[in-house]
Design a protein around this motif. Structure first.
Motif, PDB file in Angstrom:
ATOM      1  N   GLY A  74       0.809  -1.209   0.000  1.00 29.53           N
ATOM      2  CA  GLY A  74       0.000   0.000   0.000  1.00 29.53           C
ATOM      3  C   GLY A  74       0.846   1.263   0.000  1.00 29.53           C
ATOM      4  N   ALA A  75       1.883   1.283   0.812  1.00 31.12           N
ATOM      5  CA  ALA A  75       2.759   2.452   0.855  1.00 31.12           C
ATOM      6  C   ALA A  75       3.494   2.633  -0.467  1.00 31.12           C
ATOM      7  N   ALA A 103       9.399  16.162  -0.717  1.00 35.84           N
ATOM      8  CA  ALA A 103       8.413  15.105  -0.502  1.00 35.84           C
ATOM      9  C   ALA A 103       8.763  13.852  -1.284  1.00 35.84           C
ATOM     10  N   VAL A 104       9.299  14.027  -2.509  1.00 35.62           N
ATOM     11  CA  VAL A 104       9.753  12.872  -3.286  1.00 35.62           C
ATOM     12  C   VAL A 104      10.847  12.125  -2.525  1.00 35.62           C
ATOM     13  N   GLY A 105      11.795  12.891  -1.971  1.00 36.69           N
ATOM     14  CA  GLY A 105      12.857  12.263  -1.188  1.00 36.69           C
ATOM     15  C   GLY A 105      12.333  11.575   0.057  1.00 36.69           C
ATOM     16  N   ALA A 221      -7.216  12.021   0.594  1.00 36.10           N
ATOM     17  CA  ALA A 221      -8.147  11.097   1.256  1.00 36.10           C
ATOM     18  C   ALA A 221      -7.993   9.685   0.699  1.00 36.10           C
ATOM     19  N   MET A 222      -7.794   9.576  -0.621  1.00 38.02           N
ATOM     20  CA  MET A 222      -7.634   8.259  -1.235  1.00 38.02           C
ATOM     21  C   MET A 222      -6.378   7.561  -0.703  1.00 38.02           C
ATOM     22  N   VAL A 223      -5.278   8.305  -0.590  1.00 39.68           N
ATOM     23  CA  VAL A 223      -4.031   7.715  -0.084  1.00 39.68           C
ATOM     24  C   VAL A 223      -4.230   7.156   1.318  1.00 39.68           C
ATOM     25  N   LEU A 255       4.662   5.481   7.895  1.00 36.51           N
ATOM     26  CA  LEU A 255       4.177   6.831   8.147  1.00 36.51           C
ATOM     27  C   LEU A 255       4.912   7.864   7.300  1.00 36.51           C
ATOM     28  N   VAL A 256       6.218   7.687   7.145  1.00 39.59           N
ATOM     29  CA  VAL A 256       7.011   8.628   6.355  1.00 39.59           C
ATOM     30  C   VAL A 256       6.606   8.563   4.885  1.00 39.59           C
ATOM     31  N   ALA A 257       6.456   7.344   4.354  1.00 34.61           N
ATOM     32  CA  ALA A 257       6.086   7.204   2.941  1.00 34.61           C
ATOM     33  C   ALA A 257       4.708   7.800   2.663  1.00 34.61           C
ATOM     34  N   VAL A 258       3.753   7.546   3.543  1.00 41.74           N
ATOM     35  CA  VAL A 258       2.397   8.077   3.352  1.00 41.74           C
ATOM     36  C   VAL A 258       2.404   9.603   3.489  1.00 41.74           C
ATOM     37  N   ALA A 259       3.163  10.129   4.453  1.00 35.56           N
ATOM     38  CA  ALA A 259       3.247  11.580   4.618  1.00 35.56           C
ATOM     39  C   ALA A 259       3.835  12.236   3.374  1.00 35.56           C
ATOM     40  N   GLY A 260       4.866  11.618   2.807  1.00 32.61           N
ATOM     41  CA  GLY A 260       5.444  12.157   1.578  1.00 32.61           C
ATOM     42  C   GLY A 260       4.465  12.131   0.432  1.00 32.61           C
ATOM     43  N   ALA A 261       3.686  11.042   0.329  1.00 34.72           N
ATOM     44  CA  ALA A 261       2.676  10.944  -0.732  1.00 34.72           C
ATOM     45  C   ALA A 261       1.608  12.021  -0.566  1.00 34.72           C
TER      46      ALA A 261
END
Length: 278
Positions: A74-75, A103-105, A221-223, A255-261
């Protein structure tokens, strides 16, 4: 994990290729309405390449879900927004801000942590009712999508975006609940119908959300919907675990990957024409 990352690359690149094709089709001849626009788009190699990448991405997603925990897949799929942003910067000449490059990084760092910490997929099949719950959720998402135009304008994009996320989440979980690919077993398994219905309902909700509200709100919201819920199902009922002693890193990486997305949520839809060169 490589399959999950490959799926993200396919989905993210397909979004931009289809955007380029749709833009060219729209500027070539504005007559004929939406159906004519689609017909002009599908005659372009970029649009067809995008569809092929979507198909390949789905196959890679299925392979990943059969091998690694749902939370990792999912992430990784949420990271397709980072791919879209980078490819859009190249092909559509969309200028990314310093925060967006950051955010990409962040997404890449989160996925690296997940790659180190993730274990194998859980071996549990979950409670027998889980398949029916997934089917019920898929039906609920479909009803939400069908009534999207009647929802209050305030909060509409948020609700439809969450619905899309739940629908895609149903697909992720349903793949794990399908044990046999024999035709007779597939027809008798409620998870098969949940997978098909969930995917279709998710696209319906997402399309409605992008047409009727903020792209950024809907995509964010989708993410959240497609990552948090399925991850909890995988951990609680399907036995997804991390490598011994690395649970903390998996949580941080997720959490980091979702926050960046979420920071790249505006790329949930192809950048508009006026965004080029801004």
């Amino acid at each position: 994990m490589l399959c999950a990352l490959g799926a993200a690359v396919c989905f993210g690149t397909a979004t931009v290729l289809q955007a380029v094709a749709a833009r060219a089709a729209g500027t070539a001849d504005g007559s004929g309405g939406e159906a004519a626009l689609l017909l002009r788009a599908v005659r372009q190699w970029r649009y067809l390449a995008g569809l092929a990448l979507d198909g390949l991405g789905f196959l890679l997603q299925v392979a990943a879900l059969r091998s690694v925990p749902i939370y990792a897949v999912g992430a990784a799929l949420a990271a397709s927004l980072a791919v879209t942003a980078v490819v859009a910067a190249r092909l559509l000449r969309v200028r990314l801000s310093g925060a967006e490059w950051g955010a990409v990084g962040v997404v890449c760092a989160g996925l690296a942590m997940l790659g180190v910490a993730s274990g194998t997929e859980g071996e549990r099949s979950g409670p027998g009712a889980l398949k029916y719950v997934m089917l019920a959720v898929a039906v609920g998402v479909l009803l939400l999508g069908l009534t999207g135009g009647r929802l209050p304008e305030r909060g509409r994009a948020l609700l439809l975006g969450l619905g899309a996320g739940f629908g895609f989440g149903v697909v992720e979980v349903a793949v794990r609940l399908i044990d046999s690919l024999a035709p007779s077993d597939l027809l008798a398994n409620p998870a098969s119908y949940a997978l098909l219905l969930g995917g279709a309902a998710a696209f319906l909700c997402l399309t409605s959300a992008l047409q009727r509200g903020s792209v950024t709100t809907a995509t964010a919201a989708m993410v959240i919907g497609e990552t948090v819920g399925p991850a909890l199902v995988g951990v609680v009922w399907l036995g997804d675990r991390t490598r011994e002693g690395w649970g903390w890193l998996a949580v941080v990486g997720f959490l980091v990957a979702v926050a960046g997305a979420l920071g790249l949520a505006r790329f949930g839809e192809a950048p508009a024409e006026e965004s080029v060169g801004v």
